[in-house]
Design an enzyme around this catalytic site. Structure first.
Site, PDB file in Angstrom:
ATOM      1  N   HIS A   1       0.829  -1.215   0.000  1.00 26.15           N
ATOM      2  CA  HIS A   1       0.000   0.000   0.000  1.00 26.15           C
ATOM      3  C   HIS A   1       0.860   1.260   0.000  1.00 26.15           C
ATOM      4  CE1 HIS A   1      -4.260  -1.474   0.933  1.00 26.15           C
ATOM      5  NE2 HIS A   1      -3.524  -2.537   0.757  1.00 26.15           N
TER       6      HIS A   1
ATOM      7  N   HIS B   1     -11.696 -11.846   2.390  1.00 25.35           N
ATOM      8  CA  HIS B   1     -11.268 -10.573   1.772  1.00 25.35           C
ATOM      9  C   HIS B   1     -10.436 -10.959   0.556  1.00 25.35           C
ATOM     10  CE1 HIS B   1      -9.348  -6.699   1.426  1.00 25.35           C
ATOM     11  NE2 HIS B   1      -8.247  -7.001   2.068  1.00 25.35           N
TER      12      HIS B   1
ATOM     13  N   GLU C   1      -8.183  -9.362  -1.377  1.00 24.50           N
ATOM     14  CA  GLU C   1      -6.871  -8.830  -1.772  1.00 24.50           C
ATOM     15  C   GLU C   1      -5.847  -9.976  -1.859  1.00 24.50           C
ATOM     16  OE1 GLU C   1      -6.076  -4.270  -1.368  1.00 24.50           O
ATOM     17  OE2 GLU C   1      -5.789  -5.230   0.562  1.00 24.50           O
TER      18      GLU C   1
ATOM     19  N   ASP D   1      -2.966 -10.605  -0.887  1.00 23.70           N
ATOM     20  CA  ASP D   1      -2.153 -11.106   0.230  1.00 23.70           C
ATOM     21  C   ASP D   1      -2.909 -12.162   1.042  1.00 23.70           C
ATOM     22  OD1 ASP D   1      -3.739  -8.891   0.923  1.00 23.70           O
ATOM     23  OD2 ASP D   1      -2.542  -8.423   2.683  1.00 23.70           O
TER      24      ASP D   1
ATOM     25  N   HIS E   1     -11.244  -3.530   4.815  1.00 23.59           N
ATOM     26  CA  HIS E   1     -11.166  -2.186   4.295  1.00 23.59           C
ATOM     27  C   HIS E   1     -11.592  -2.061   2.838  1.00 23.59           C
ATOM     28  CE1 HIS E   1      -7.299  -2.804   2.029  1.00 23.59           C
ATOM     29  NE2 HIS E   1      -7.337  -3.871   2.793  1.00 23.59           N
TER      30      HIS E   1
ATOM     31  N   ASP F   1      -8.151  -8.859   7.731  1.00 25.97           N
ATOM     32  CA  ASP F   1      -7.321  -7.666   7.966  1.00 25.97           C
ATOM     33  C   ASP F   1      -7.616  -6.972   9.300  1.00 25.97           C
ATOM     34  OD1 ASP F   1      -5.672  -7.625   5.777  1.00 25.97           O
ATOM     35  OD2 ASP F   1      -6.849  -6.185   4.639  1.00 25.97           O
TER      36      ASP F   1
ATOM     37  N   TYR G   1      -1.357   0.140  12.522  1.00 23.18           N
ATOM     38  CA  TYR G   1      -2.085  -0.618  11.492  1.00 23.18           C
ATOM     39  C   TYR G   1      -3.532  -0.132  11.424  1.00 23.18           C
ATOM     40  CZ  TYR G   1      -4.178  -4.457   8.923  1.00 23.18           C
ATOM     41  OH  TYR G   1      -4.860  -5.193   7.975  1.00 23.18           O
TER      42      TYR G   1
ATOM     43  N   HIS H   1      -2.944 -10.917   9.665  1.00 24.46           N
ATOM     44  CA  HIS H   1      -1.576 -10.382   9.735  1.00 24.46           C
ATOM     45  C   HIS H   1      -1.171 -10.302  11.211  1.00 24.46           C
ATOM     46  CE1 HIS H   1      -1.461  -9.027   5.537  1.00 24.46           C
ATOM     47  NE2 HIS H   1      -2.569  -8.355   5.719  1.00 24.46           N
TER      48      HIS H   1
HETATM   49 FE1  FEO Z   1      -6.361  -5.871   2.591  1.00 24.19          FE
HETATM   50 FE2  FEO Z   1      -4.114  -7.777   4.136  1.00 24.19          FE
HETATM   51  O1  FEO Z   1      -5.068  -7.168   2.688  1.00 24.19           O
END
Ligand code: FEO
Length: 409
Positions: free
Chosen positions: A26, A80, A82, A84, A147, A166, A193, A224
């Site tokens: 990001h 989610h 994304e 990752d 998010h 997340d 974060y 994470h």
């Molecule tokens: Fe919004 Fe950890 O990806």
């Protein structure tokens, strides 16, 4: 990555990946690295919750094989999309042919497009749905814009574990994995974060907290950083506290000049959207208001909407006279948004936008919204052809609410 069992509870294993590089993320560099936490629930219908970053997919799959025969996997929950977290999904489903992908409607659309998964079976989740995975029950909550829009979270009822992807994460490459084993205090990493990823969507954090506050949660297992089992409630309270509206109320000003009254209607719908976000606002027709009064109101506002009808490819009324005055003012802490109704091409709206880019104000365009909120479905400036029809009314109100969220973030 390890084939050693890391157990959250009986038959619930961490099967993620620790990324101890300085990770580009990001537009930042994660100096402490991060983890991509994936979980295996070894029930009668074995279930995976989230995967790992796309670049570690191969290693993830090889490691997972040490924990389970991939053909036994019945469900893969994607909270989610994304990359990752969903990045290893294509590699996983190619070797887990019996798995059904469990996600939101928008999540399914995005996964199909991103990873060419149109031929795979999906189970579409709505807020509050449950799923029996054979000995355990999963309950799902949609948490849009935490998010990104498609996001949901998963709660294992019998185990009292929340899997929020997340949310409640921190970017730390930890091999200890559990907060009670952490060698140093990570509270600052947790808060940083939150501020970077979640706080811009603060009203949605409040919605999420309301959904989970009555759940019996012993462990928060995010995707994470540390798994939070020492005092899960502390972290929920922290999210609740950090996302509360502040005392200082923000103000918006909606300025317009109109030819037929349609731009007045757009201004009113903008007001409705702001109202829904409880943003104090004023609507002023600059063509029948003293210029000095308008300029004083601009100085008091945190967001200013500038609207005009288009006539002969230009603005009407006194709008240009106001915009010219702004070149000499410092409005750098304010948002400026162009809008208008038009009959043919709506050049006035673009001319206003050109002015906003040229003065010292945060000129809001679609690019600005994508970069600050990640939302790509709301278009700025706000353009309406003729009278705002029902669908356009909704879009105007939605756009105003996005500005409202930016003001209270
Ligand atoms: Fe919004 Fe950890 O990806």
């Amino acid at each position: 990555m390890t084939s050693k069992k890391v157990l959250l509870k009986e038959n619930i294993e961490w099967v993620g990946y620790v990324d101890d590089r300085k990770v580009p993320f990001h537009r930042l560099i994660l100096e402490k690295g991060t983890t991509y936490n994936s979980y295996l629930l070894k029930t009668e219908k074995p279930t995976i919750i989230d995967t790992v970053d796309i670049q570690f997919g191969g290693q993830y799959i090889e490691n997972l094989k040490a924990h389970i025969d991939l053909k036994e996997i019945q469900y893969i929950v994607i909270n989610h999309v994304e990359p990752d977290h969903a990045g290893a999904l294509p590699a996983l489903v190619s070797q887990a042919p019996n798995a059904i992908i469990v996600t939101t409607e928008l999540g399914a659309e995005e996964l199909k497009e991103m990873f060419k998964l149109h031929n795979k079976e999906f189970l579409i989740i709505r807020d509050g749905d449950t799923l029996d995975i054979g000995g355990k029950t999963l309950k799902f909550f949609e948490t849009p814009f935490l998010h990104t829009e498609e996001t949901m979270i998963t709660y294992s009822i019998e185990d009292k574990i929340l899997f929020p992807c997340d949310q409640f994460s921190s970017h730390i490459a930890t091999y200890e994995l559990f907060d009670d084993l952490a060698e140093e205090d990570f509270s600052q990493d947790f808060e940083v974060y939150y501020k970077l990823i979640m706080h811009p969507h603060r009203p949605y954090v409040q919605d999420m907290v309301k959904k989970i506050k009555n759940l019996d949660i012993e462990i928060i297992a995010p995707s994470h950083g540390f798994i939070l089992r020492k005092d899960a409630k502390k972290y929920i309270d922290l999210y609740d506290r950090m996302s509360q509206p502040t005392e200082e109320s923000k103000k918006a000003l909606i300025l317009f000049s109109t030819m037929t009254g349609n731009t007045t209607k757009v201004a009113k719908y903008i007001g409705e959207g702001l109202e829904e976000k409880q943003i104090e606002h004023k609507i002023m027709n600059v063509s029948n208001t003293d210029k000095q009064e308008v300029l004083e109101e601009i100085l008091l506002a945190d967001a200013i909407f500038f609207g005009s009808s288009t006539r002969y490819a230009d603005m009407v009324g006194n709008m240009e006279g106001i915009l010219k005055e702004l070149k000499a003012m410092d409005l750098s802490d304010k948002l400026g948004i162009a809008f208008g109704s038009y009959g043919w091409s709506g050049e006035a709206i673009e001319v206003i936008q050109d002015y906003l880019k040229d003065i010292n104000i945060k000129a809001v365009g679609s690019s600005y919204i994508i970069k600050t909120t990640g939302m790509d479905h709301i278009e700025f400036p706000i353009r309406v052809k003729f009278r705002p029809k029902e669908i356009e009314q909704e879009k105007i109100i939605e756009a105003a609410k996005v500005i409202g969220d930016l003001l209270i973030a």
